[in-house]
Design an enzyme around this catalytic site. Structure first.
Site, PDB file in Angstrom:
ATOM      1  N   CYS A  69       0.825  -1.214   0.000  1.00 49.23           N
ATOM      2  CA  CYS A  69       0.000   0.000   0.000  1.00 49.23           C
ATOM      3  C   CYS A  69       0.858   1.263   0.000  1.00 49.23           C
ATOM      4  O   CYS A  69       1.565   1.534   0.974  1.00 49.23           O
ATOM      5  CB  CYS A  69      -0.920  -0.043   1.224  1.00 49.23           C
ATOM      6  SG  CYS A  69      -1.786   1.490   1.570  1.00 49.23           S
ATOM      7  N   CYS A  72       0.025   3.741   2.809  1.00 51.35           N
ATOM      8  CA  CYS A  72       0.485   3.180   4.093  1.00 51.35           C
ATOM      9  C   CYS A  72       1.969   3.476   4.294  1.00 51.35           C
ATOM     10  O   CYS A  72       2.390   3.884   5.387  1.00 51.35           O
ATOM     11  CB  CYS A  72       0.277   1.661   4.139  1.00 51.35           C
ATOM     12  SG  CYS A  72      -1.442   1.135   4.031  1.00 51.35           S
TER      13      CYS A  72
END
Length: 145
Positions: A69, A72
């Site tokens: 991600c 993230c």
């Protein structure tokens, strides 16, 4: 006399009892003698997650994330910085949704990063999407009072 505060050690997961007033005094674990607060988020698996959510008397902030991600990865330094600002009032955990799919399903994590704030073993707030350290700390403080 005030009730003791329970703090789970980030190193050995032992539950430590101490007065709330001692949290600012750089306390150490009674079992392993390591610091109870490191100023860094703690990566946890499902079993450790349960221990920290269920046994810590301080609020626990969880970052549900995944290695693939982009947002993230972008938020990771801000989350680490927030840990230094929020401890010892809040414990910060990181849960890799790929390794702990049971937790992802249990908490219906649909997008990542998702932040979930727990107090007394219950989720009290949730926010999806990346945030910088200032916004993240402010969001947590808003919900814990």
């Amino acid at each position: 006399m005030t009730e003791p505060t329970h703090i789970v050690c980030p190193h050995c997961d032992a539950v430590n009892r101490m007065p709330q007033s001692r949290l600012q005094d750089a306390p150490t674990c009674g079992k392993c003698t390591q610091p109870l607060f490191t100023g860094r988020p703690l990566d946890v698996d499902s079993a450790r997650f349960e221990r920290h959510i269920g046994r810590n008397d301080i609020p626990v902030l969880v970052d549900f994330w995944a290695e693939w991600c982009g947002p993230c990865k972008m938020m990771a330094p801000a989350y680490a910085q927030a840990a230094g600002q929020l401890e010892p009032a809040v414990r910060l955990l990181k849960v890799d949704t790929e390794r702990a799919q049971d937790l992802s399903a249990r908490f219906a994590i649909r997008s990542i990063p998702t932040l979930a704030l727990f107090k007394g073993g219950r989720e009290i707030a949730r926010q999806s999407g990346a945030m910088d350290a200032v916004r993240l700390s402010a969001w947590v403080r808003q919900h814990i009072g």
